[in-house]
Structures are given as C-alpha cells and as structure tokens.
Design a protein around this motif. Sequence first.
Motif, PDB file in Angstrom:
ATOM      1  N   UNK A 259      56.300  30.817  27.802  1.00 20.29           N
ATOM      2  CA  UNK A 259      55.080  30.989  28.589  1.00 20.29           C
ATOM      3  C   UNK A 259      53.862  30.450  27.841  1.00 20.29           C
ATOM      4  N   UNK A 260      53.800  30.742  26.545  1.00 21.20           N
ATOM      5  CA  UNK A 260      52.663  30.230  25.751  1.00 21.20           C
ATOM      6  C   UNK A 260      52.710  28.710  25.639  1.00 21.20           C
ATOM      7  N   UNK A 261      53.922  28.161  25.530  1.00 20.55           N
ATOM      8  CA  UNK A 261      54.062  26.690  25.479  1.00 20.55           C
ATOM      9  C   UNK A 261      53.508  26.057  26.746  1.00 20.55           C
ATOM     10  N   UNK A 262      53.837  26.612  27.896  1.00 19.13           N
ATOM     11  CA  UNK A 262      53.326  26.077  29.154  1.00 19.13           C
ATOM     12  C   UNK A 262      51.806  26.198  29.244  1.00 19.13           C
ATOM     13  N   UNK A 263      51.268  27.304  28.730  1.00 19.38           N
ATOM     14  CA  UNK A 263      49.815  27.503  28.740  1.00 19.38           C
ATOM     15  C   UNK A 263      49.107  26.417  27.907  1.00 19.38           C
ATOM     16  N   UNK A 264      49.636  26.162  26.710  1.00 17.69           N
ATOM     17  CA  UNK A 264      49.030  25.141  25.843  1.00 17.69           C
ATOM     18  C   UNK A 264      49.181  23.749  26.448  1.00 17.69           C
ATOM     19  N   UNK A 265      50.344  23.475  27.040  1.00 15.66           N
ATOM     20  CA  UNK A 265      50.576  22.155  27.626  1.00 15.66           C
ATOM     21  C   UNK A 265      49.626  21.882  28.783  1.00 15.66           C
ATOM     22  N   UNK A 266      49.413  22.854  29.639  1.00  7.86           N
ATOM     23  CA  UNK A 266      48.491  22.681  30.757  1.00  7.86           C
ATOM     24  C   UNK A 266      47.046  22.597  30.282  1.00  7.86           C
ATOM     25  N   UNK A 267      46.729  23.312  29.195  1.00 10.50           N
ATOM     26  CA  UNK A 267      45.358  23.329  28.697  1.00 10.50           C
ATOM     27  C   UNK A 267      44.949  21.971  28.131  1.00 10.50           C
ATOM     28  N   UNK A 268      45.882  21.265  27.450  1.00 10.32           N
ATOM     29  CA  UNK A 268      45.565  19.997  26.791  1.00 10.32           C
ATOM     30  C   UNK A 268      46.241  18.782  27.422  1.00 10.32           C
ATOM     31  N   UNK A 269      47.038  19.017  28.439  1.00  5.26           N
ATOM     32  CA  UNK A 269      47.753  17.906  29.096  1.00  5.26           C
ATOM     33  C   UNK A 269      48.647  17.159  28.103  1.00  5.26           C
ATOM     34  N   UNK A 270      49.300  17.901  27.228  1.00  4.81           N
ATOM     35  CA  UNK A 270      50.232  17.311  26.278  1.00  4.81           C
ATOM     36  C   UNK A 270      51.515  16.898  27.010  1.00  4.81           C
ATOM     37  N   UNK A 271      52.152  15.800  26.576  1.00  4.79           N
ATOM     38  CA  UNK A 271      53.467  15.470  27.147  1.00  4.79           C
ATOM     39  C   UNK A 271      54.513  16.499  26.741  1.00  4.79           C
ATOM     40  N   UNK A 272      55.582  16.596  27.534  1.00  6.13           N
ATOM     41  CA  UNK A 272      56.629  17.590  27.269  1.00  6.13           C
ATOM     42  C   UNK A 272      57.254  17.401  25.895  1.00  6.13           C
TER      43      UNK A 272
END
Length: 276
Positions: A259-272
């Motif tokens: 869940x935290x990984x998804x939060x950070x990814x959406x926050x910074x638009x990082x690639x998977x």
Amino acid sequence: MNKYIAKKILCMGLSSLLCSMGAEAQTIMKNNVSVSNLAVSRTENKLFISIDIDVSATGIKNNRELILTPSLTGIGDSLMLPQVMIAGRNRYYHHLRNRLSPDAIFLYQYGGIKLIEYRHVIPYESWMDNAVLNISKEICGCCSTMLSKEDALLIRLDLGPKISVPKVFVPQFVYIQPEPRPKINAVKGSAYIDFPVNRTELYAEYRRNPEELMKIRATIDSIKNDADIRILSVSIKGYASPEGSYANNARLAKGRTETLRQYVQELYDFPDTLLT
C-alpha cells in the motif's frame, strides 16, 4: 639570331635580398593578354621585376603591332620600363630594317613566340617602396598610328622597411570537460505509519501519518530535486507488530508495504520498475 629578336635573360644571385612581392596569374587587356609568375623584389640598391606574359591569343595582323609598356608610378615620380612589341609580319620586318633600339623595346614577330619572359633590373629609389606597377597595351597600324589603348594595374608594391612589433603572449584558455564518473550513493530514511488494527489500507490523515509521510517525501525530495543526481531505485521495507500469529503478521507487513509503495508511486509518478 638577330640581336633585335633576342630576349633578355637575367641570371644573378640575390645574396642580399631584403623585400619581395608576388601576385597570382591574371588576365588583362580584354582576355587576349595574360600575365603570370609576377614578382617584384629589391635589395639595398636594385629593384628586380619579373613577369611572364602570354601573347598566344593576341591575333596580330600583318600590318599591325601590339606594344606592351610596363611602368612604375609613385608619389611625385614615375618610370617607364622597356617596352615589348609583338608585330605582324610586315611591321616586324619594317622595324628590322629601321634598326629599332633593343634597349628601349623588345621586338618579337607574332606567331614566333607565345610566352615572353620579361625580366628587368633598375636602380632602386625610395619612392618605389609604395609605387604601382602598371602595364599599357597599344594596338598600332601602319606608320605607328595608334588604333586603341588600354591600361591595367598589375600590383601595388609594399617594399618599405617593416617595423618589428614584439609579439605579446596571449594564453588561450581551454576548458577540458572531465569524463563522467557516476557515483552511486544510498540514502535511507524511516517512518512509522499507523494502520487500523488488522487492516492494510493507508489513511494519510490517520493519527501521526501526516508527519511520518512528510518524512518519506523529504527523503525522496532531497534526491529528486538535485539536478546532478538521478534516482536509480527506491526500496521500501515494512514491518508489523509481533502480536498475533506469524502468518497474519506476515500478511499485514506485506500488504501494508505494498500500500505504501502504491502511495509513493502515485505521488511521484515513478515507473513500476523503480520501486521494490
């Protein structure tokens, strides 16, 4: 060979040559007379003039003659140099019978020569340093009647003494860009995220989560906002409290970390592929 036909040839060693000038080949006089290998040089008391004159295309008729007259013109003084005459058959033999002065003019019969090697030496005078070397062309008929005349500039002389200017050393600054040598660093940070009991959903405003999530953002921003640094990977490790069974705690730890990984990814638009 008749002395009036013979051409002057200058052969001498220039052991004390001071100054010299030259010019590239050029066509003059309506494209039927051309000069090449033009060179002017001097010693302390002599001026040397050398010109190759191509007269192969002049087309002189039997009763006409072409007269070429080089001259030097300077400030307040001038000098006419010996002439070159290319005469048709009738005019050529007329001049032979009348003994044309070989010191004042070089006589040639049209068709008998194509390239005239004009060489002349004169006493050097100071006004010649910046003189102009010209050449004129006259077409004459019977009784030396002038039919046409043209003038052409050959070269402007610059034979005066040169002032030696000391050279000033001016260094040239060259920037050498160093080869890129990437350096990999690891930055770590920790945050304590609160989840509801036995749940994996992340609530950003739950308990101390605003402060703890800000720690995560501050850690990532310190790297992401640096133009000289590129983020290669982000690794997130999560834990759960020891209460309850091992299997349930492992499920909660894995689910909450995801869940935290998804939060950070959406926050910074990082690639998977960047987050693990």
